[in-house]
Design a protein around this motif. Structure first.
Motif, PDB file in Angstrom:
ATOM      1  N   GLY A 117      78.144 123.752  14.450  1.00  0.00           N
ATOM      2  CA  GLY A 117      79.539 123.333  14.401  1.00  0.00           C
ATOM      3  C   GLY A 117      80.365 124.406  13.712  1.00  0.00           C
ATOM      4  N   GLN A 173      76.309 115.301  10.884  1.00  0.00           N
ATOM      5  CA  GLN A 173      76.494 113.991  11.527  1.00  0.00           C
ATOM      6  C   GLN A 173      77.108 114.091  12.918  1.00  0.00           C
ATOM      7  OE1 GLN A 173      77.548 114.729   8.355  1.00  0.00           O
ATOM      8  NE2 GLN A 173      77.777 112.868   7.142  1.00  0.00           N
ATOM      9  N   THR A 174      77.759 115.216  13.206  1.00  0.00           N
ATOM     10  CA  THR A 174      78.366 115.372  14.536  1.00  0.00           C
ATOM     11  C   THR A 174      77.323 115.738  15.581  1.00  0.00           C
ATOM     12  OG1 THR A 174      78.838 117.728  14.252  1.00  0.00           O
ATOM     13  CG2 THR A 174      80.543 116.164  13.514  1.00  0.00           C
TER      14      THR A 174
END
Length: 186
Positions: free
Chosen positions: A158, A152-153
């Motif tokens: 990540g 979602q980032t």
């Protein structure tokens, strides 16, 4: 072989989340292969994972790393090229562009993947992190860790650490674009 407009690399998720014990990189690669074949995809797919034998950035063949867009199963562009994922920014993509599983479900919204985390075992530049790849993808021990990204980032690389006992997304990248050269003959 020169490029034409139709050449792309597909990034597709396995049909179910997995824990860190994937029977090594070969076990994960084999699941990518089996699930691709099951839906009629004939090019080679490899697990989107770093391991003791490979850095994530190098699993796509050199000739295909810079000029071919990385797309989802429906052809929507996720990245302009394979190497653009590894520029050091964490593999930024538009999280509103869906990533699909081999059986056609959007992993960003489907409840089969309750946590939108993807295993990768890599740094932001696609280099293996030997302390964070679930012992080369051979253990689901909760005391051992793997590197993951929170989808979602909007960062495919990540830098989050989670216990290998968790069930997360495993992605597969089309390793070699073959076009019509190796289509099945029925």
């Amino acid at each position: 072989m020169h490029l034409d407009g139709g050449r792309v690399l597909h990034l597709v998720a396995l049909n179910a989340p997995l824990k860190g014990d994937m029977r090594g990189i070969r076990g994960a690669d084999f699941q990518c292969y089996q699930q691709a074949r099951a839906v009629g995809l004939t090019s080679t797919y490899r697990a989107f994972l770093s391991s003791h034998l490979q850095d994530l950035a190098t699993i796509v063949r050199k000739a295909d790393r810079n000029d071919m867009p990385v797309v989802n199963l429906r052809g929507q562009v996720l990245f302009n090229s394979w190497m653009s994922i590894f520029s050091g920014n964490g593999g930024v993509f538009d999280p509103s562009t869906p990533i699909f599983s081999f059986d056609g479900r959007n992993i960003m919204s489907d409840s089969a993947w309750p946590e939108k985390l993807v295993w990768h075992g890599s740094s932001t530049t696609g280099i293996r992190l030997t302390t964070n790849y679930c012992e080369a993808w051979r253990t689901a021990d909760m005391a051992v860790t793997g590197q993951v990204a929170l989808l979602q980032t909007g960062r495919l690389l990540g830098q989050h650490v989670r216990a290998c006992s968790n069930h997360y997304v495993v992605l597969c990248i089309e390793n070699t674009y073959v076009g019509n050269m190796h289509q099945r003959r029925n």
